[in-house]
Write a protein that holds these residues in place. Sequence first.
Motif: not given
Length: 847
Positions: A99-108, A306-311, A632-640
């Motif tokens: 997931a990191d290599g794909v480009g900080l993709a969301p991961y499960l 991705p935002g959690e990866r940054i943290r 960060e914004l993309t992920e936050a909007i998806r979660e919201f």
Amino acid sequence: MKNVVWTGTWVAERLGVELVGDERLSDLLGLALRRNPRRAHLLVSNVLGKHVPQSPSVVYGHGFALGRRVRELLGAEDAGAAVVLGYAETATGLGHCVADGVGLAPYLHSTRRPVPGVDTAGGFEESHSHATSHLLLPENPALLAGAGPLVLVDDEFSTGNTVLNTIRDLHARYPRDRYVVVALVDMRSAADLGRLAEFATEIGARVDLVAAARGTVNLPEGVLEKGQALVAEHETTEATRTTENTKNTENTKNTENTKNTENTKNTENTKNTEPADSRPGHPGAARVELGWPRGLPDGGRHGFTPGERIRLDAALPAMAARVAEALPERARRVLVLGFEELMYAPLRLARELEQVVSAEVRYSTTTRSPVLALDDPGYAIRTRLVFPAHDDPDDGPGERYAYNVAGAGFDAVVAVVDSAADTPALHAPDGLLAQLAEHAPSVLLAVVPSYVPARPSTERPSMLPEPLRGPAFSSYAPDEVGWLLQDLSDVTLEAPTEEREEAIQSGGAHYAESLPVEYQPSPQYQELFQTALGTSAARIAQAVGAVTELVLAERSPHPVLVSLARAGTPVGVLMRRWAQHRHGLDLPHYAVSIVRGRGIDANALRWLAAHHDPADVVFVDGWTGKGAITRELTEAIREFESAEGVTGFDPEIAVLADPGSCVRTYGTREDFLIPSACLNSTVSGLISRTVLRSDLVGEYDFHGAKFYRELAGSDVSVDFLDAVAAHFPDVADAACAQAKELLATDRTPTWEGWAAVERISEEYEIHDVNLVKPGVGETTRVLLRRVPWKILARAGAGTDLDHVRLLAQQRGVPVEEVDELPYTCVGLIHPKYTRGATGADGKAVTV
């Protein structure tokens, strides 16, 4: 056991098993025998970090490289929409690295640990495994519901049954057009090779396969029965040897106890309880408090954004430093031992530790998988530690294992478990820590908090406050912008730079929980700002016009501008002025808070959804750097949208300048100085950075900020707007022509900037993308406010860099010309510049 090359000759000779494949296969794999009624052999990976201790950089590198290949296969646009799914337990860490290599993709990742209160979003069976059932427990069910590609990651692709079971289950719930299967090794037989293509045709989707190596295992007839007989024979021998050793040990202990006096016993007992944990039966492992960031998931069991990866990236140096400090002074060989599905966090910690200690660092994890151990150079599993399960598993108590740890000559073992596994069984006399203490002089225990998703609250206030406006809040006119923030002007939030930085770097505080001291701009700041404004106002005006015209043409004829406070707010005001000047439109404009690692203000989104059509909302920022806020914004909007049931928000940001190629809506992709980068609140309506702290911002509050009324004498916020807007009539034709040209251009983001930052981070041995500041604006900030190490300038860059070269000369910072740089310049902060460091002039400096 040091420097042994793992092979499969022992198994091959006795069972007639043949491993055939390309030249990389023998480097990646060894062979062992498993205690499993379904399959006799086990392919043991040398680079997975599960059964064989390996350099964490090697383990991470293999997963990351596979992710890069997936990114190349998908292309930047599809990779940006991809979700990665890993398999428990063996591939949970591998999938995260992909997931990191794909480009900080969301991961499960799938899990075998049920979590009370978390709904199951799917499940499947792994037929050959010792524990067959997998659960999918995403915190955000929408993670699996998107239309983008789904990337499925396992360590080994053999029959394809597991992947087909997964896709079949998920495709029935969340159909999509494309899947990518990723494995370290593709071991399908000739009979299985066509199944994937047939299945893809059946479901009407494309299914690709990416693997590091290709081969097959040739199994003779009756191999399962022969393998079971071999396992039974050697385990009986091992049990007899263990019993004899136990008896001898007990006799020795009894003799020693008879000889020892009571005083000696007391002395020894005192010594044994000196380490930090004093529970009964504890074998002497010292605890290391990692300072794990609050609320950060321990892995991908419930999803990892991705935002959690940054943290996590930001917190790792401090956590590794704590582990390094706790290691014995003379340790030369250190093992970081993860725990079953908890693979990624220990791996990243081990990789960071590898950078800061002189000792040889290795990484592996414990496992549920029962494998025969034989001390033979031609066999992949040389030793085995057996201990009781210590995470209260749903399938009841049982054995767990750590392979190739005993006898490996480790001076210290750092056991990393999650808090759900920090139980009395872990600390028992026969538990994991006691077993490790038998084979390593020093054992450390690091506990990562187990993440359990919070249940959404059913209570919500019916009313949110109206936006704050000037002059009561900010120096902008009331119609220029409404701030969806709460006023914290009367709260003391500022902390000395050194103290604040120390708290952030140590993981003890998030950057948004406090504010830096907002000093009045110095004459140098003011002079630089005025010079830059005079030379670039027309250029900025044209970019404002171009991006506004793009928004009106592509996004909405009546957009609601929502700027990201505070750097985006002057741009939002200018775009509003352009729409009014050129088209007579009176566009709404609001400023909202987004916090790196924490997401966008959900209450601000609720207010917007209640007052406007979300489809009309256009998020605005000044420029893109690496693209972290974009992600960060993309992920936050998806979660919201998933949590609220509200749809329609488009997370793509509109920016003046996009030198990193992170967005589609921009005025230019040139990298030049936007003068507002030179100043803080005095060019942003006298508003501070936004604040998010739990004791100040409640569940139903907007994020906070301060209004620095006392800096009114230095305020140039309106001057900046007026100077740029004055050029609107002059650049109108050029801006419209530029927008027309952009409309006919392929503006698909390539994320070239992010790739460049990652490359620069590694080339210059910084190993932290947060210390690489791309673009003219960020480089200027580095030179004025941080501790710069060096400046990279694109070869042939012209007058745009005059002020950068001047500041670099004054600071004694070298400027290095670089070819093929996507930015005009990049500022580098070296990791060694922390508290108490010195600058190029030898004077004390503070980051």
